[in-house]
Design a protein around this motif. Structure first.
Motif, mmCIF file in Angstrom:
data_model
loop_
_atom_site.group_PDB
_atom_site.id
_atom_site.type_symbol
_atom_site.label_atom_id
_atom_site.label_comp_id
_atom_site.label_asym_id
_atom_site.label_seq_id
_atom_site.Cartn_x
_atom_site.Cartn_y
_atom_site.Cartn_z
ATOM 1 N N CYS A 154 -25.117 30.719 -10.244
ATOM 2 C CA CYS A 154 -26.049 30.225 -11.269
ATOM 3 C C CYS A 154 -25.589 28.860 -11.764
ATOM 4 C CB CYS A 154 -26.117 31.221 -12.421
ATOM 5 S SG CYS A 154 -27.239 30.767 -13.754
ATOM 6 N N LYS A 155 -26.439 27.861 -11.639
ATOM 7 C CA LYS A 155 -26.108 26.516 -12.106
ATOM 8 C C LYS A 155 -26.294 26.393 -13.613
ATOM 9 C CE LYS A 155 -27.208 21.617 -11.432
ATOM 10 N NZ LYS A 155 -28.105 20.636 -10.768
ATOM 11 N N ALA A 156 -27.367 26.980 -14.124
ATOM 12 C CA ALA A 156 -27.682 26.919 -15.544
ATOM 13 C C ALA A 156 -28.713 28.003 -15.834
ATOM 14 C CB ALA A 156 -28.209 25.542 -15.929
ATOM 15 N N LEU A 157 -28.948 28.261 -17.127
ATOM 16 C CA LEU A 157 -29.756 29.410 -17.522
ATOM 17 C C LEU A 157 -30.729 29.043 -18.634
ATOM 18 C CD1 LEU A 157 -30.114 32.604 -17.461
ATOM 19 C CD2 LEU A 157 -28.345 32.652 -19.238
ATOM 20 N N VAL A 158 -31.984 29.509 -18.487
ATOM 21 C CA VAL A 158 -32.951 29.500 -19.581
ATOM 22 C C VAL A 158 -33.310 30.954 -19.852
ATOM 23 C CG1 VAL A 158 -35.261 28.841 -20.355
ATOM 24 C CG2 VAL A 158 -33.874 27.222 -19.031
ATOM 25 N N SER A 159 -33.017 31.407 -21.056
ATOM 26 C CA SER A 159 -33.173 32.831 -21.373
ATOM 27 C C SER A 159 -34.020 33.005 -22.630
ATOM 28 C CB SER A 159 -31.793 33.475 -21.571
ATOM 29 O OG SER A 159 -31.900 34.856 -21.803
ATOM 30 N N VAL A 160 -35.212 33.528 -22.456
ATOM 31 C CA VAL A 160 -36.070 33.845 -23.597
ATOM 32 C C VAL A 160 -35.497 35.075 -24.303
ATOM 33 C CG1 VAL A 160 -38.370 34.579 -24.316
ATOM 34 C CG2 VAL A 160 -38.104 32.841 -22.515
ATOM 35 N N SER A 161 -35.422 35.027 -25.610
ATOM 36 C CA SER A 161 -34.870 36.100 -26.449
ATOM 37 C C SER A 161 -33.359 36.209 -26.340
ATOM 38 C CB SER A 161 -35.513 37.457 -26.150
ATOM 39 O OG SER A 161 -36.910 37.391 -26.278
#
Length: 331
Positions: A154-161
């Protein structure tokens, strides 16, 4: 976990006779989507259906949907990211859309770790070593798990909630009544009546959830129907029921994943660049600016609260969601 053990976990249970591939099992126009032709690929215990857009040599972004939704949640996000030069992969999770189990004997398991392993298997099949992961609901949990346990993928993360990794012991503790009310269907699914209700009324059930958790989103019938076809997958009900029962310790998982689940129960920190998003009108989102889960993200971090937006953030607010993906890539 070494690569050999990981491969054994992915392939276990696939020795039985294979089911027909999805493309041969459904009418072509039934799965027509705004994405264009869907693709299929064998990955682990599944034949995964997915949409793809953007240059094949662009940096990979994998968009992960939740319940009761499907890849249509990203129908407007995908072209925005493709235009920015990303290779965008949007898979149906197990039990959804054209994703099928390779064997009719495989345990229809929906504990949190196996869904994450599905995505790693998909990345392996597509020869993607590392990707930006972005999702909501089940998709956020899946991205969180991969970022925490397999950060090399995983290079980076967008996580809703925010941080949604499940600790089943903590899940036994009651929430305040208003918070429990938002989870009414989780308790409904704990009963045989709930399983039968989901089977019989899956269309109306999903639409009610959409209306309740996205109170300001004025979607039309066509928008809902494009997603509702995914719920006709023969494994949708078993996967949904097992997921929610497993969370409440009312259904067993697969003992082969006990080691992974033990690591997840310890709430491992996520050290990768992360942007968390909250929909202001999402009934599952605690009030505040992400403070309730901020401690779990130890790397570069930003948070956005989207005013007037409910639970299905990427479909209700595609531009801010896409912007978060581009931004997190630069953190």
């Amino acid at each position: 976990m070494d690569r050999r053990t990981f491969s054994k976990l992915l392939l276990a249970g696939t020795a039985a006779a294979s089911l027909p591939l999805p493309a041969a099992a459904v009418a072509p126009d039934r799965w027509k989507t705004p994405f264009g032709p869907l693709k299929q690929i064998k990955a682990g215990v599944l034949n995964i259906g997915y949409a793809e857009a953007g240059p094949t040599d662009g940096p990979a972004v994998i968009l992960l949907h939740g319940f009761p939704y499907d890849i249509q949640s990203f129908v407007e996000v995908t072209p925005l990211l493709a235009k920015e030069g990303y290779r965008v992969i949007v898979p149906y999770l197990r039990g959804h859309g054209t994703t099928r189990f390779l064997s009719d004997r495989t345990f229809r398991n929906a504990q949190q770790s196996v869904i994450a392993l599905d995505i790693i298997a998909l990345m392996d099949a597509l020869k993607i070593q590392k990707a930006i992961l972005a999702g909501f609901d089940w998709g956020s949990r899946t991205g969180d798990i991969i970022a925490a346990l397999w950060p090399e993928r995983c290079k980076a993360l967008v996580s809703v909630s925010g941080y949604l990794i499940t600790n089943r012991e903590a899940q036994k503790e009651p929430l305040p009544p208003r918070a429990e009310l938002a989870w009414w269907y989780q308790y409904y699914f704990a009963t045989e009546r709930g399983r039968l209700g989901l089977e019989r009324y899956r269309h109306d059930f999903a639409r009610l959830i959409w209306e309740n958790v996205s109170p300001t989103w004025k979607f039309d019938d066509a928008t809902f129907e494009r997603t509702a076809v995914s719920f006709t997958n023969p494994d949708w009900v078993p996967i949904v029921i097992h997921n929610y029962r497993w969370r409440l310790s009312l259904a067993a998982g697969d003992p082969r994943y006990d080691g992974i689940e033990k690591r997840l129960a310890a709430a491992p920190a996520i050290s990768l660049p992360t942007i968390t998003l909250d929909g202001e009108r999402d009934p599952f989102t605690p009030a505040g600016n992400g403070a309730s889960y901020r401690k779990h993200f130890t790397g570069k971090y930003a948070h956005r609260t989207l005013r007037g937006i409910g639970h299905n953030v990427p479909q209700e607010a595609p531009q801010p969601f896409a912007e978060a993906v581009v931004e997190v890539d630069k953190l």
